[in-house]
Design a protein around this motif. Structure first.
Motif, PDB file in Angstrom:
ATOM      1  N   LYS A  77       0.544  38.691 -30.030  1.00 47.57           N
ATOM      2  CA  LYS A  77       0.351  38.906 -28.598  1.00 47.57           C
ATOM      3  C   LYS A  77       1.468  38.247 -27.795  1.00 47.57           C
ATOM      4  CE  LYS A  77      -2.901  38.298 -24.765  1.00 47.57           C
ATOM      5  NZ  LYS A  77      -4.236  37.794 -24.348  1.00 47.57           N
ATOM      6  N   ASN A 109      -7.578  45.961 -28.038  1.00 51.26           N
ATOM      7  CA  ASN A 109      -6.878  45.581 -26.809  1.00 51.26           C
ATOM      8  C   ASN A 109      -6.117  46.745 -26.175  1.00 51.26           C
ATOM      9  OD1 ASN A 109      -7.098  42.459 -26.426  1.00 51.26           O
ATOM     10  ND2 ASN A 109      -6.797  42.762 -28.635  1.00 51.26           N
ATOM     11  N   PHE A 112      -2.474  46.863 -25.327  1.00 47.74           N
ATOM     12  CA  PHE A 112      -2.009  46.101 -24.154  1.00 47.74           C
ATOM     13  C   PHE A 112      -1.294  47.007 -23.138  1.00 47.74           C
ATOM     14  CE2 PHE A 112      -2.207  43.071 -27.678  1.00 47.74           C
ATOM     15  CZ  PHE A 112      -3.099  42.155 -27.147  1.00 47.74           C
TER      16      PHE A 112
END
Length: 299
Positions: A77, A109, A112
């Motif tokens: 990340k 996620n 992102f």
């Protein structure tokens, strides 16, 4: 006052010829600028996340190195957001060790909010060179690719580094010189180590040496390391499209640094020194403990 005509500045050329030449030059300049903008709009990178993480055992007995947490966040990340903040829009992540954990993490996620693609090496770990070659179809094949190890934390301005490579790539392709095309640029530093890359006065890669054992790797015979500049590799580099034809001759699995060293006499592989570089390799237990303090230094 007498003012000479355009043709008098260029004897042997008519005014019409000069005007046509200027128009061609302006068109070419505009085209190069347009290509530069298109590359910058499509900044792309690859994160090496397929490693076994053996130096981080026992943590990596149950999770991949990419998901080891530093400062409360997985390494993967942190690298993704460093790239995202720099303006990168497409990222390829290669996976092997606990590959499903990485793909599930990205899926949960929603990548992102980015265009993140997976280069799956689950069946066979291809090392760094083989990993780049396998991932190549997932990129825009006309632009350079930034390569970043997942376990590297640094203060590198990735946007500046990438755009510098793009400009060099365009200038090389637009020129008619006999200089080999830019194939890669490696971010290096004066960090103390046993293993150094060797560069000539123009910062072109010529070899590698282990100063402890005296071993030398180079396509140039009888290379004397003492005559060249020595720098340590950072784990961040760029590859240009011009390098991929040479990769076709390689086996499925090969290290990228060995590939660079075998081919640095055929294509231009350069080093770029960042004097104020702050960088930490978080790939081993001892540095993992220091990483949180290091993150504070980067802020």
């Amino acid at each position: 006052a007498y003012l000479p005509s355009r043709a008098e500045y260029f004897p042997g050329f008519t005014s019409k010829t000069i005007i046509i030449c200027v128009q061609i030059w302006l068109s070419r300049k505009k085209l190069v600028n347009l290509h530069a903008h298109s590359y910058i709009d499509m900044m792309q990178a690859m994160i090496f996340a397929a490693g076994l993480g053996t130096r981080l055992k026992p943590l990596t007995d149950r999770i991949p190195k990419a998901l080891v947490r530093v400062g409360g966040e997985p390494l993967l990340k942190r690298v993704i957001f460093q790239l995202k903040d720099a303006g990168f829009t497409r990222i390829v992540v290669n996976v092997h060790h606990f590959s499903n954990q990485i793909t599930d993490y990205l899926k949960v996620n929603d990548n992102f909010g980015m265009d993140i693609r997976i280069s799956d090496e689950t069946d066979k770990l291809l090392e760094t060179g083989g990993g780049i070659r396998k991932a190549w179809p997932l990129f825009d094949s006309h632009g350079p690719v930034l390569i970043h190890n997942v376990d590297i934390l640094s203060n590198v301005d990735l946007k500046k580094f990438y755009q510098m490579e793009t400009q060099d790539l365009l200038e090389t392709s637009a020129s008619n010189t006999e200089e080999p095309p830019l194939a890669a640029r490696l971010l290096v530093s004066e960090r103390k180590t046993k293993r150094y890359l060797l560069f000539d006065d123009t910062m072109r890669l010529v070899g590698w040496t282990n100063i402890e054992t005296g071993e030398v790797k180079s396509p140039y015979q009888h290379l004397d390391p003492k005559k060249y500049k020595m720098y340590a590799f950072s784990g961040i580099h760029m590859v240009a499209p011009s390098i991929f034809p040479l990769m076709e001759e390689e086996p499925d699995k090969f290290p990228i640094m060995d590939f660079y060293l075998r081919n640095c006499d055929k294509v231009r592989i350069e080093g770029y020194v960042k004097n104020d570089l702050k960088l930490m390799d978080v790939g081993k237990q001892e540095t993992l403990k220091e990483a949180e303090e290091f993150l504070k230094e980067l802020k």
